[in-house]
Design a protein around this motif. Structure first.
Motif, PDB file in Angstrom:
ATOM      1  N   LEU A 136       0.930  -1.072   0.051  1.00 32.01           N
ATOM      2  CA  LEU A 136       0.016   0.041  -0.170  1.00 32.01           C
ATOM      3  C   LEU A 136       0.880   1.209  -0.063  1.00 32.01           C
ATOM      4  O   LEU A 136       0.518   2.248  -0.472  1.00 32.01           O
ATOM      5  N   SER A 177       7.673  -2.205  -1.205  1.00 34.28           N
ATOM      6  CA  SER A 177       7.832  -3.723  -1.440  1.00 34.28           C
ATOM      7  C   SER A 177       9.204  -4.091  -1.100  1.00 34.28           C
ATOM      8  O   SER A 177      10.194  -3.213  -1.506  1.00 34.28           O
ATOM      9  N   GLY A 178       9.427  -5.220  -0.621  1.00 34.02           N
ATOM     10  CA  GLY A 178      10.651  -5.665  -0.514  1.00 34.02           C
ATOM     11  C   GLY A 178      11.527  -6.086  -1.801  1.00 34.02           C
ATOM     12  O   GLY A 178      10.943  -6.003  -2.703  1.00 34.02           O
ATOM     13  N   HIS A 208      -5.697   3.736 -10.191  1.00 37.68           N
ATOM     14  CA  HIS A 208      -4.800   4.780  -9.919  1.00 37.68           C
ATOM     15  C   HIS A 208      -4.951   5.572  -8.483  1.00 37.68           C
ATOM     16  O   HIS A 208      -4.152   6.397  -8.342  1.00 37.68           O
ATOM     17  N   GLY A 233      -2.165   4.208  -3.053  1.00 36.77           N
ATOM     18  CA  GLY A 233      -2.197   3.062  -2.047  1.00 36.77           C
ATOM     19  C   GLY A 233      -3.076   2.089  -2.699  1.00 36.77           C
ATOM     20  O   GLY A 233      -2.732   1.127  -2.867  1.00 36.77           O
ATOM     21  N   VAL A 247      -2.489   0.503  -5.577  1.00 33.52           N
ATOM     22  CA  VAL A 247      -1.309  -0.580  -5.849  1.00 33.52           C
ATOM     23  C   VAL A 247      -1.845  -1.650  -5.019  1.00 33.52           C
ATOM     24  O   VAL A 247      -1.270  -2.912  -5.465  1.00 33.52           O
ATOM     25  N   ARG A 271      -1.648  -5.696  -6.660  1.00 29.45           N
ATOM     26  CA  ARG A 271      -0.721  -6.636  -6.149  1.00 29.45           C
ATOM     27  C   ARG A 271      -1.625  -7.912  -5.955  1.00 29.45           C
ATOM     28  O   ARG A 271      -1.312  -9.024  -5.926  1.00 29.45           O
ATOM     29  N   ALA A 287      -1.430   7.275 -17.384  1.00 29.22           N
ATOM     30  CA  ALA A 287      -2.512   6.602 -16.604  1.00 29.22           C
ATOM     31  C   ALA A 287      -3.328   5.764 -17.630  1.00 29.22           C
ATOM     32  O   ALA A 287      -3.806   4.765 -17.429  1.00 29.22           O
ATOM     33  N   THR A 316      10.384   8.140  -4.113  1.00 29.77           N
ATOM     34  CA  THR A 316       9.553   7.795  -4.930  1.00 29.77           C
ATOM     35  C   THR A 316       8.099   8.301  -4.435  1.00 29.77           C
ATOM     36  O   THR A 316       8.173   9.066  -3.479  1.00 29.77           O
ATOM     37  N   LEU A 338       4.626   8.545  -2.783  1.00 31.60           N
ATOM     38  CA  LEU A 338       3.995   7.788  -1.711  1.00 31.60           C
ATOM     39  C   LEU A 338       2.519   7.263  -2.322  1.00 31.60           C
ATOM     40  O   LEU A 338       1.989   8.053  -2.824  1.00 31.60           O
ATOM     41  N   GLY A 339       2.116   6.083  -2.236  1.00 27.67           N
ATOM     42  CA  GLY A 339       0.945   5.377  -2.682  1.00 27.67           C
ATOM     43  C   GLY A 339       0.977   5.076  -4.170  1.00 27.67           C
ATOM     44  O   GLY A 339       0.063   4.606  -4.526  1.00 27.67           O
ATOM     45  N   PHE A 340       2.298   4.979  -4.727  1.00 25.35           N
ATOM     46  CA  PHE A 340       2.339   4.483  -5.871  1.00 25.35           C
ATOM     47  C   PHE A 340       3.577   3.597  -6.075  1.00 25.35           C
ATOM     48  O   PHE A 340       4.617   3.957  -5.362  1.00 25.35           O
ATOM     49  N   ASP A 341       3.170   2.332  -6.834  1.00 27.09           N
ATOM     50  CA  ASP A 341       4.487   1.513  -6.869  1.00 27.09           C
ATOM     51  C   ASP A 341       4.329   0.944  -8.290  1.00 27.09           C
ATOM     52  O   ASP A 341       4.014  -0.220  -8.405  1.00 27.09           O
ATOM     53  N   PRO A 342       4.514   1.662  -9.152  1.00 27.01           N
ATOM     54  CA  PRO A 342       4.294   1.096 -10.574  1.00 27.01           C
ATOM     55  C   PRO A 342       5.360   0.269 -11.089  1.00 27.01           C
ATOM     56  O   PRO A 342       6.496   0.013 -10.449  1.00 27.01           O
ATOM     57  N   LEU A 343       4.961  -0.708 -11.784  1.00 23.41           N
ATOM     58  CA  LEU A 343       5.511  -1.974 -12.548  1.00 23.41           C
ATOM     59  C   LEU A 343       6.878  -1.196 -13.324  1.00 23.41           C
ATOM     60  O   LEU A 343       6.405  -0.342 -14.424  1.00 23.41           O
ATOM     61  N   PRO A 358       7.871  -4.194  -9.023  1.00 24.75           N
ATOM     62  CA  PRO A 358       7.463  -2.596  -8.424  1.00 24.75           C
ATOM     63  C   PRO A 358       8.665  -1.947  -8.387  1.00 24.75           C
ATOM     64  O   PRO A 358       9.762  -2.548  -8.157  1.00 24.75           O
ATOM     65  N   SER A 370       9.663  -0.150  -6.479  1.00 24.79           N
ATOM     66  CA  SER A 370      10.368  -0.015  -4.975  1.00 24.79           C
ATOM     67  C   SER A 370      11.179  -1.279  -4.764  1.00 24.79           C
ATOM     68  O   SER A 370      12.367  -1.176  -4.203  1.00 24.79           O
ATOM     69  N   SER A 371      10.568  -2.550  -5.367  1.00 29.53           N
ATOM     70  CA  SER A 371      11.298  -3.702  -5.228  1.00 29.53           C
ATOM     71  C   SER A 371      12.672  -3.614  -6.032  1.00 29.53           C
ATOM     72  O   SER A 371      13.595  -4.168  -5.699  1.00 29.53           O
ATOM     73  N   PRO A 403       9.528   6.778  -0.227  1.00 26.15           N
ATOM     74  CA  PRO A 403       8.182   7.336  -0.581  1.00 26.15           C
ATOM     75  C   PRO A 403       7.972   8.685  -0.056  1.00 26.15           C
ATOM     76  O   PRO A 403       7.544   8.874   1.322  1.00 26.15           O
ATOM     77  N   TYR A 443       2.917   5.656 -12.771  1.00 24.41           N
ATOM     78  CA  TYR A 443       2.300   4.929 -13.496  1.00 24.41           C
ATOM     79  C   TYR A 443       3.086   3.982 -14.318  1.00 24.41           C
ATOM     80  O   TYR A 443       4.262   4.160 -14.494  1.00 24.41           O
TER      81      TYR A 443
END
Lengths: 599, 321
Positions: A350, A354-355, A441, A444, A447, A451, B131, B202, B204-209, B243, B245-246, B257, B288
């Motif tokens: 969220l 992620s790890g 979109h 939080g 996302v 997942r 988007a 990054t 916050l609340g987004f973690d695009p691929l 993602p 972040s990963s 974030p 996005y």
């Protein structure tokens, strides 16, 4: 059917049925009546089931069909035998064996398998075919207008099962029919026909409002009858049905004095197991329209189907223990620990944190996260929302487009439907649901949903998923479905522009209509707060998800022929779109009308 | 048709670039190639003797004539145009000149000489992070500029020139390989500079691929483009998506974030101290997903990436020690 009628059992609905003064209700007492015990008690069902039953009628017994006797094989579908505690456990009890007698006019979608065949097997019918020419219907207790999930039935609905069941036994306990009916409810008539055959006192129809005041039950139903099984001798106080039906004629089966009380309760629970057992895909045939024909649904849905659900599922978990069994912890300790891990993962997803070991598939689904949330999802599914699934076997294997109504302030219907399919149809690839942009979109939440398996709604994405033989869930109402106020719950919005029809035509995959009930009450939309600061069109003001029961009904697949040419035919697309919408509408209203209480 | 011939001459511009250094060893090892001609301003170091060097400055006024002559002399069967600026450039005008004007000059000469095959790298960044786009951008998806980001907009201009060129000279087989961000110990481009930072803000609340492609895979794809019969545009992407972040964590970077407004301030602050990782306009790439569909390359180019996304990112940590 007017919305008023459909939602007649909806206590939130304004304009519910007018209350009929008790005094004004006709009272009908029948032969063999025993003195009525005013304080009727509902014993815990478990106790009832454990009582040894003596078959009251050998004939009836002999002809008692269990589900296993269903002559029509349900290909590939394990016929759910939710009679676990029913006929199998108590073979001597014909009551239990009575399969819900299906009305001839029963819509296919709710077909209970081999209905006509079962008629013959029905002890009820065989016991007294002449006297009950209108057999499947005749014993119903209440008016056609009253319908709910209560097993005791309404009108000519075969959902009158428990009663039907009770009567053949009629040599058993005292049968007393005391139906104070609604003026417009033809309750008295069928009963009068039925009762004389009952040489037994045990069945008491007690229309008078129960001592438990309806007022005390905020969610009680107007004018839906409720069945109470009350084997006398059970001193234990009934756990009052929290959602009972105010001012409805209520049937109590009260086999007083008969030690060998037939176990009626299991019947209630076991009621019509194979809602979803219709293995024959009705290609291209929309569900018949039960309500339009003025027919109450073929069967009642109760939480009793939960065991059926489980029997049907690959999951060999213990059967659902609904509310009547007292408080049970939502999760075992191990499950709680696992869920905590899952929740941690969910929160990390969220937050976009992620790890480094996070692995997602091509569309962003994190299988490890889904798996770690499994115990929690199961607990919510089984115990919190007590999801009842019907017709899951209708979903064709391979690619298909599942079209469902969208409801509730939070889009939890997608994950729940996904979970239901995962449980019921392990043979399918995990279904993916398409989420509209505003949600996909949303910071939080988008996302997290991604997942868990959500995919942004776009024709290209849908086509790619279908090519990979993935079932795709679409909510054509889109954000409109989520943003309607609570007062408009379950009213289908416009089904977009039929994009899913075009996709189905192009990909050559069937469309499966799905009706979902429960979302609106679980996360009612109370208000829409401005949410532009967060990049969403509105922020829903809702409650923490409430434990409303959920019902998911899959309809017969609709095959879409014509390929790309059909996809370009706007008239065709519109027509099919409307057809699917109507089908879902009918299924929804049917589910609603048979729903026995919200929570 | 080039593909049918046994002996070949291959020209390369920008042989000293990351892609060039990845490609040259493969060309040298390819038995079907007779001669490799490198066009550059200076002879690249560590290039073996068998590689012919032709001095050429793509930016000099009136270079087309020289270029035409050189290309005619070389008698090329295929020309790789890899002269693009990926490293950090303080003079953006030079990079713009080299990429846009240099390509313009090269295309003019290649059109005149009718080089049979022209292979040019591009970027999947050009699809933009939007988007409304589908999860996987096909090669046909329109490209878009990113305001204020030179290395994107110049490449977009190059793509425009190339598509016009391909229309005008249908005899020339133009292959455009749009690469996902190239990572690896030998790469230096805006993306690798991003993941060599300690921490990356990054949204916050987004973690695009995101996708990446390892430099070895990228070099292999370039080489495969020489032998295929197909032409047109190919997305060259690594295996799998992750993602962001990963993905950053896999390279040993800590994603931080930040809520949108805070992030804007943070970027301004980092720019002020010379730590600029990306202008604000690039933040859409942190909101996005921007994924390209690599199926065409797999089908027509027979390009299958070897390194999955997380392993490719892990090679970045190895270099840092």
């Amino acid at each position: 059917m007017a919305a008023k009628k459909v939602l007649g059992n909806d206590p939130f609905k304004r304009g519910a049925a007018p209350r009929v003064p008790l005094a004004a209700r006709p009272s009908l007492k029948t032969a063999g009546a025993r003195p009525q015990t005013p304080e009727l008690q509902t014993p815990p069902p478990k106790k009832a089931t454990r009582r040894d039953a003596t078959p009251p009628s050998p004939a009836a017994h002999a002809s008692a069909p269990t589900l296993a006797a269903d002559p029509i094989p349900h290909a590939g579908v394990p016929v759910a035998v939710p009679l676990g505690r029913g006929p199998a456990a108590h073979p001597g009890s014909p009551v239990l064996a009575v399969d819900p007698i299906r009305h001839e006019a029963t819509p296919e979608a709710f077909s209970l398998g081999a209905a006509p065949a079962r008629h013959r097997h029905s002890p009820f019918l065989s016991a007294d075919p002449v006297a009950h020419p209108d057999a499947p219907v005749g014993l119903s207790l209440s008016g056609a207008r009253a319908s709910s999930f209560t097993p005791v039935a309404h009108g000519n609905a075969p959902s009158a099962l428990p009663l039907e069941v009770a009567l053949p036994h009629a040599h058993s306990p005292g049968l007393r029919v005391d139906p104070v009916a609604h003026a417009d409810a033809p309750v008295a008539q069928p009963l009068s026909g039925a009762v004389p055959h009952a040489h037994s006192p045990g069945l008491r129809v007690d229309p008078v409002a129960h001592a438990d005041a309806p007022e005390a039950r905020p969610f009680s139903h107007a004018r839906s009858p409720s069945v109470r099984v009350d084997p006398v001798g059970h001193a234990d106080t009934p756990e009052p049905r929290p959602l009972s039906h105010a001012r409805s004629p209520s049937v109590r089966v009260d086999p007083v004095g008969h030690a060998d009380t037939p176990e009626v309760q299991p019947v209630l629970r076991a009621h019509s197991p194979n809602l979803g057992a219709d293995p024959i895909p009705h290609a291209g045939v929309p569900l018949s329209v039960p309500l339009a024909e003025g027919q109450p649904p073929a069967r009642a849905l109760t939480e009793a189907e939960a065991p059926c659900d489980d029997a049907n599922s690959t999951d060999a978990r213990a059967p659902i223990t609904p509310r009547r069994h007292g408080p049970t912890p939502l999760l075992s300790r191990a499950g709680a620990v696992a869920s905590l891990q899952g929740l941690t993962g969910a929160v990390r997803a969220l937050l976009g944190a992620s790890g480094k070991d996070t692995r997602v598939d091509a569309f962003g689904r994190d299988e490890a996260l889904v798996a770690s949330l499994q115990p929690l999802a199961d607990a919510l599914y089984d115990r919190y929302w007590r999801v009842t699934v019907a017709g899951a076997n209708l979903v064709p294997s391979g690619a298909s487009i599942l079209v469902a109504n969208h409801a509730g302030a939070l889009p939890i219907d997608g994950p729940l439907l996904h979970h239901a399919l995962r449980r019921q149809r392990a043979d399918l690839k995990p279904a993916r649901w398409l989420l509209e942009d505003q949600l996909f979109h949303a910071p939080g939440l988008g996302v997290l949903w991604n997942r868990l398996g959500a995919v942004r709604a776009s024709p290209e994405n849908a086509m790619q998923l279908l090519e990979e033989q993935t079932p795709v869930v679409v909510f054509p109402e889109g954000i409109q479905g989520l943003s309607k106020p609570f007062s408009e719950r379950y009213q289908l919005q416009r089904f977009g522009r039929g994009g899913y029809v075009k996709i189905a035509a192009r990909a050559g995959v069937p469309i499966v209509p799905v009706a979902i009930v429960g979302a609106e009450e679980s996360v009612p939309l109370l208000a829409r707060l401005p949410g532009s600061a967060l990049g969403v069109s509105f922020l829903p003001l809702t409650l923490p998800p409430l434990p409303a029961r959920w019902f998911i009904q899959f309809g017969s697949p609709i095959r879409v022929e014509g390929g790309a040419e059909a996809a370009g035919d706007l008239a065709f697309v519109q027509r099919l779109n409307e057809q699917v919408r109507d089908t879902i509408d009918v299924m929804l209203k049917d589910l609603l009308s048979r729903r026995d209480g919200i929570f | 048709m080039v593909a049918g011939r046994t002996s070949r001459r291959v020209g390369v511009t920008g042989a000293a670039s990351d892609l060039g250094r990845g490609l040259l060893p493969r060309l040298l090892a390819d038995p079907k190639i007779d001669e490799i001609v490198v066009f550059d301003v200076t002879r690249p170091v560590d290039v073996p003797e068998r590689v012919r060097f032709v001095r050429l400055d793509l930016l000099r006024q009136g270079v087309e004539g020289d270029l035409e002559r050189a290309l005619t002399d070389a008698g090329l069967d295929a020309l790789y145009h890899l002269a693009f600026v990926n490293s950090r450039v303080h003079r953006a005008s030079f990079a713009h000149e080299l990429e846009v004007i240099g390509t313009l000059n090269l295309l003019a000469a290649a059109g005149a000489v009718k080089v049979p095959r022209l292979i040019v790298p591009s970027l999947t960044v050009l699809y933009g992070a939007r988007a409304q786009s589908p999860a996987y951008a096909p090669e046909t998806q329109p490209l878009s500029a990113v305001q204020g980001v030179r290395f994107v907009n110049d490449r977009l201009e190059v793509e425009r020139q190339l598509s016009q060129f391909a229309e005008r000279f249908p005899d020339v087989e133009v292959l455009i390989l749009r690469f996902a961000p190239i990572v690896g110990p030998g790469s230096n481009n805006p993306f690798t500079r991003l993941v060599r930072a300690q921490a990356v803000p990054t949204v916050l609340g987004f973690d695009p691929l995101w996708q990446v492609v390892h430099e070895d895979d990228a070099g292999r794809a370039l080489h495969l483009a020489l032998h295929t019969r197909a032409r047109g545009v190919f997305n060259i992407v690594g295996e799998g998506v992750a993602p962001v972040s990963s993905l950053l964590r896999a390279a040993g970077v800590t994603p931080v974030p930040l809520a949108g407004p805070l992030l804007r301030t943070a970027i301004a602050a980092m720019e002020a101290v010379g730590l600029s990782v990306s202008p604000w306009a690039l933040m859409d790439f942190f909101r996005y997903a921007w994924l390209a569909d690599g199926r065409r390359a797999a089908r027509d180019l027979h390009f299958l990436p070897h390194l999955p996304v997380h392993e490719a990112m892990a090679t970045m940590t190895a270099r840092r020690g």
